[in-house]
Write an enzyme that holds these catalytic residues in place. Structure first.
Site, mmCIF file in Angstrom:
data_model
loop_
_atom_site.group_PDB
_atom_site.id
_atom_site.type_symbol
_atom_site.label_atom_id
_atom_site.label_comp_id
_atom_site.label_asym_id
_atom_site.label_seq_id
_atom_site.Cartn_x
_atom_site.Cartn_y
_atom_site.Cartn_z
ATOM 1 N N HIS A 150 22.917 -2.798 -26.474
ATOM 2 C CA HIS A 150 22.801 -1.422 -25.993
ATOM 3 C C HIS A 150 22.983 -1.259 -24.485
ATOM 4 O O HIS A 150 23.044 -0.132 -24.000
ATOM 5 C CB HIS A 150 21.437 -0.845 -26.373
ATOM 6 C CG HIS A 150 21.202 -0.762 -27.854
ATOM 7 N ND1 HIS A 150 20.628 -1.798 -28.566
ATOM 8 C CD2 HIS A 150 21.481 0.213 -28.750
ATOM 9 C CE1 HIS A 150 20.545 -1.456 -29.842
ATOM 10 N NE2 HIS A 150 21.058 -0.249 -29.988
ATOM 11 N N SER B 150 0.827 -1.208 0.000
ATOM 12 C CA SER B 150 0.000 0.000 0.000
ATOM 13 C C SER B 150 0.866 1.265 0.000
ATOM 14 O O SER B 150 1.714 1.441 -0.870
ATOM 15 C CB SER B 150 -0.950 -0.037 1.195
ATOM 16 O OG SER B 150 -1.917 0.977 1.113
ATOM 17 N N ASP C 104 -9.689 -4.678 -4.766
ATOM 18 C CA ASP C 104 -9.161 -3.599 -3.919
ATOM 19 C C ASP C 104 -10.183 -2.480 -3.766
ATOM 20 O O ASP C 104 -10.655 -1.915 -4.748
ATOM 21 C CB ASP C 104 -7.869 -3.049 -4.518
ATOM 22 C CG ASP C 104 -7.018 -2.333 -3.489
ATOM 23 O OD1 ASP C 104 -7.554 -1.469 -2.785
ATOM 24 O OD2 ASP C 104 -5.825 -2.656 -3.392
#
Length: 558
Positions: free
Chosen positions: A507, A355, A430
């Protein structure tokens, strides 16, 4: 007489821990030495039992403390009422001050009686002797004996200081007494000349934002810092702490942060076990009403990891208030403690947050980029949308300004500055970090955290086609729907891995990557879905449901 005075002024003693011998220690966990050198007996294996005089005096003082806390929070309304009734005149205040003075004398007498009760108790006298000896000389033997007691943490000696020379070796600059570095929000009105007239015009709004943040705002954002809630939770916290110490051989420590706040921590060492995950340290960042005693530390503990839990400033044994600057200062000293006192390398540290703990976790990832991984459970990208959700629409400007200036939890911005492995855990039911209703999974701010992270790391992949297909995947509310979206676009995971590994070999690992620049739309869709699935896992539960140990998995990395 000196001992009697020490008993009067000494801290409250809650529990004397039972001996942590090899029979009681978990298998493979390094043994902690036995408790204080005194004849063990069954009475010493329970909560500390005060004598009658100490017990009743403690009850009176605890009740007075609760009344004082209630008076403190209601004082603005009380002053307004007294003013309206005309009770704030000098003729009324003087007699009131006499009553207050008499009450303070009575409470001082009660404290003295409590001290006498402690003085007659051999357990407390032995405890206060060990505490005084530890303050004079913090030897390993004195600390070992003191660790067998649970008492008011304000009297615990400092174990680690942010300015210790060894804690800043190899670091660049380090924090000052003003605090560690934070990302500052951009001005709301860029390009406006910051003249004296403009500053004067802004002053009333700035004062209002300051007052809101330091009164209602901070307590709404971090209810765990409210004294009355902590008082109500005290038996649960003591029980949780006893479990960590007696069953897990936890070691408590007090850390002094650069802002002067004292941070309460608990460390469980699993490096002596046969399990390989015991060599890794999980630093747990709790929610806005979470404490390490009963918080998310249980998940990595059950999974076999070494764990370091800590309490927010103003929570339980930690001092201060949990504003973003204080939170970051606390996290900084916790990581320094893990590296320089506990002996973990950054590559062996995992940051795990639940959270609102995502703010300190992402700050740590940004400031210590060599940490092994970051796991964010039920976290969000930015506080402003969630704050606007619970406040009236007419307060939109005030809420936005207050959050940006004083409570700016910019998790996504900080996370994008970390280049290591990241796992986001989204709760499909949630009810806290959704901006509409729990059933509307697309309003879960964990989605925005994922999209911002992927758009920063893989901007070419997360172009129009990639962004659209990831949002379609995020709309899935079950594993079956997820798999359906995934199979619809025929994602070839081996091809995706080969593309990413080839780019990294050519890269390097630094983000952002330009992979996908010369790729077909179908290729970008496949790659976007592959990356989304690797960075976010769904957990079918509400916000406060504990995460099972089997769901605690290490993030994906190439």
């Amino acid at each position: 007489m000196a001992k009697l005075l020490s008993c009067v002024l000494g801290p409250r003693l809650y529990k004397i821990y039972r001996e942590r011998d090899s029979e009681r220690a978990p298998s493979g966990v390094p043994e902690t030495p036995a408790s204080v050198t005194s004849p063990p007996s069954s009475s010493w294996d329970t909560y500390y039992q005060p004598r009658a005089l100490e017990k009743h005096a403690d009850s009176i003082l605890a009740l007075a403390s609760v009344f004082w806390s209630i008076s403190y929070y209601s004082s603005p309304f009380a002053f307004f009422y007294l003013y309206r009734k005309g009770y704030l005149s000098l003729s009324k205040v003087v007699p009131f001050s006499h009553y207050a003075g008499t009450l303070l004398l009575v409470l001082a007498g009660v404290a003295c009686l409590r001290g006498i009760g402690r003085w007659t108790n051999p357990q407390y006298r032995q405890f206060i002797t060990i505490l005084e000896a530890t303050h004079r000389n913090q030897s390993s033997e004195n600390k070992r004996q003191l660790s067998n007691y649970n008492f008011d943490f304000r009297s615990w000696p400092v174990d680690f200081h942010w300015e210790e020379p060894s804690s800043r070796k190899g670091s660049r600059g380090g924090p000052s007494r003003q605090g560690v570095a934070l990302l500052r929000p951009e001005p709301l009105h860029r390009g406006t000349a910051d003249t004296l007239l403009n500053r004067v015009k802004k002053l009333p709004c700035q004062i209002t934002s300051y007052l809101v943040a330091h009164t209602l705002g901070r307590r709404m954002l971090y209810p765990g810092s409210v004294y009355l809630l902590q008082k109500a939770l005290m038996p649960v916290l003591l029980q949780g702490q006893a479990r960590l110490v007696e069953e897990c051989n936890g070691r408590r420590a007090k850390l002094l942060a650069c802002d002067g706040n004292e941070i309460d921590t608990m460390f469980v060492d699993r490096r002596g076990t046969a399990e390989p995950q015991g060599q890794k340290l999980v630093i747990c960042c709790e929610g806005n009403a979470g404490f390490y005693e009963v918080g998310c530390v249980s998940t990595p503990l059950e999974a076999g990891y070494s764990v370091l839990g800590w309490n927010h400033p103003g929570f339980a044994g930690s001092t201060g208030v949990p504003f973003p600057q204080n939170e970051a200062n606390a996290m900084d000293v916790v990581i320094q403690f893990a590296i320089h006192r506990l002996g973990f390398q950054p590559q062996d540290i995992i940051i795990y947050a639940w959270s609102i703990g995502g703010f300190t976790a992402t700050w740590a990832a940004m400031s210590y980029p060599d940490v092994s991984a970051v796991i964010l459970d039920a976290s969000f990208d930015d506080l402003v949308p969630l704050a606007l959700k619970v406040m009236p629409d007419s307060w939109r400007g005030l809420v936005t300004r207050t959050v940006r200036q004083h409570l700016n939890l910019n998790n996504a911005e900080q996370l994008c500055r970390y280049r290591g492995p990241v796992l986001l855990i989204r709760r499909t039911k949630d009810e806290i970090i959704t901006t509409t209703v729990p059933e509307d999974i697309m309003s879960n701010r964990g989605n925005d955290l994922l999209l911002k992270l992927l758009q920063h790391r893989y901007p070419r992949v997360m172009a129009e086609e990639g962004l659209r297909v990831v949002k379609q995947w995020l709309e899935a509310t079950s594993q079956l729907e997820e798999a359906s979206v995934y199979s619809q676009w025929e994602v070839d995971e081996d091809w995706c891995l080969s593309v990413l590994r080839s780019y990294q070999a050519e890269h390097g690992p630094d983000f952002p990557w330009s992979v996908g620049e010369d790729m077909s739309a179908d290729g970008r869709r496949q790659l976007a879905l592959f990356l989304a699935r690797k960075h976010l896992h769904n957990f079918e539960a509400t916000h406060c449901t504990p995460l099972p140990a089997q769901n605690f998995q290490m993030p994906w990395h190439l």
